[in-house]
Design a protein around this motif. Structure first.
Motif: not given
Ligand SMILES: [Zn+2]
Length: 99
Positions: A48-68
């Motif tokens: 794969c060229a230039d392939g990457e998964h960026d999970l930052t946005t969904p993970v940080m959103r859930a953490l800020r909402a204190h989801e367990t």
């Protein structure tokens, strides 16, 4: 990461990566004291060229909402020659916070 999510004690993320019929599952435990607030995974397909998964946005959103516990997925935007890669990763996260 703790400066962005006050009270976060621990975070464990299971990554389930699939391409067609084959699946790979791995779990990464995030050390919250040291980890940057960034969740980037390289694409599991070596062609794969230039392939990457960026999970930052969904993970940080859930953490800020204190989801367990929370889940999400991301599909690869990279390319395999002329075709789109489209490999999908699913993540399953469990977080603990200070009461
Ligand atoms: Zn890819």
């Amino acid at each position: 990461m703790v400066d962005q999510v006050p009270g976060l004690l621990s975070l464990e993320i299971s990554i389930d990566e699939r391409s067609g019929a084959t699946g790979v599952k791995h779990t990464r435990r995030v050390v919250v004291d040291q980890a940057p607030a960034l969740f980037l995974l390289p694409c599991g397909d070596s062609r794969c060229a230039d392939g990457e998964h960026d999970l930052t946005t969904p993970v940080m959103r859930a953490l800020r909402a204190h989801e367990t516990s929370f889940q999400g997925s991301d599909s690869c935007m990279g390319s395999l020659g002329p075709a789109a890669c489209g490999r999908v990763v699913h993540f399953d996260a469990v977080a603990q916070y200070r009461p």
